[in-house]
Design an enzyme around this catalytic site. Structure first.
Site: not given
Length: 278
Positions: A230-232
């Site tokens: 989730w591109d955290r």
């Protein structure tokens, strides 16, 4: 500061292509080299003893005289270090700087940003590089693919691609000689195929990493997200604080995250600090 009158202005040349993901940088840093130069340049004019560093969106590290805005000719190549060095083949606009350089002691330390939402693979390395604040000489490099090799690599070598990057601002604990790197995701950042859990890429993905300030040697890491789809990325500069926990002082580092969580860690060991009873 009293009148707001313009003292000087420096605007680096840039390619304003619409393909460029970031059109601006996010801050500058200041260095006072008066003490460092006192013994060697006492008879010379005080040029560039106080410096402003700017890391540009086209991956240049620029040193300016804080009083005049002129390039510092003794830094890198006439005031500029090209951060494309040792990156291998770089697609147009795929390597950027999106944070202020970290000035710590006599070093200027930078991470980088890549086009991980534009290209799944073939993105430049997320290497952390420390440069001498006066000369622009590369002092050490922390490559997430080869974390044990912090000596500067040769001019004919390249850092491996598609490793975690730290596009936010770094922090330093000068008293204890540590640098804190908020690494984000690696390319491809939203596809979990062909990931090797035992690889260094997975080890440093979305991890806060502590490095030795003088050598870049790895000290500890704390992963804020595992198998990130989730591109955290860790997006913000870690904050250094001293807190009181159970009657004892704790040197802590606080890591903000995209999910709104704050991770509070002992800044010497990376172990979680819990300011309330479990």
């Amino acid at each position: 500061p009293e009148t707001g009158a313009l003292k000087w202005k420096y605007q680096p040349a840039k390619d304003a292509s619409y393909l460029q993901q970031h059109q601006t940088c996010r801050g500058v840093s200041y260095y006072d080299g008066s003490t460092a130069q006192a013994d060697t340049t006492a008879s010379q004019p005080a040029i560039c003893r106080k410096r402003i560093y700017n890391a540009s969106n086209d991956a240049k590290l620029i040193a300016l005289d804080a009083d005049t805005g002129k390039l510092c000719a003794d830094f890198g190549n006439n005031g500029v270090v090209d951060l494309h060095a040792n990156m291998g083949t770089v697609r147009p606009h795929a390597l950027m700087q999106t944070a202020a350089p970290l000035v710590a002691g006599n070093l200027v330390i930078v991470g980088g940003s890549v086009m991980d939402n534009g290209y799944n693979t073939g993105n430049p390395s997320g290497v952390i590089r420390a440069y001498d604040a006066m000369s622009g000489r590369l002092v050490w490099n922390f490559d997430p693919a080869n974390p044990e090799n912090t000596q500067p690599i040769g001019a004919d070598q390249s850092y491996p691609q598609d490793t975690p990057v730290a596009w936010g601002t770094l922090s330093a604990d000068l008293k204890n000689g540590l640098v804190y790197v908020p690494f984000g995701n690696a390319s491809p950042d939203e596809v979990g195929l062909e990931r090797d859990p035992a690889s260094n890429t997975e080890k440093f993905r979305d991890a806060l990493v502590a490095l030795d300030l003088k050598t870049g040697a790895f000290k500890w890491r704390y992963q804020s997200s595992n198998h990130d789809l989730w591109d955290r990325d860790n997006p913000s500069q870690p904050s250094l604080v001293d807190i009181n926990y159970q009657g004892k002082p704790q040197p802590a580092v606080i890591l903000p995250t995209k999910t709104g969580n704050l991770f509070v860690l002992n800044r010497l060991t990376g172990e979680p600090v819990y300011p309330v009873e479990q």
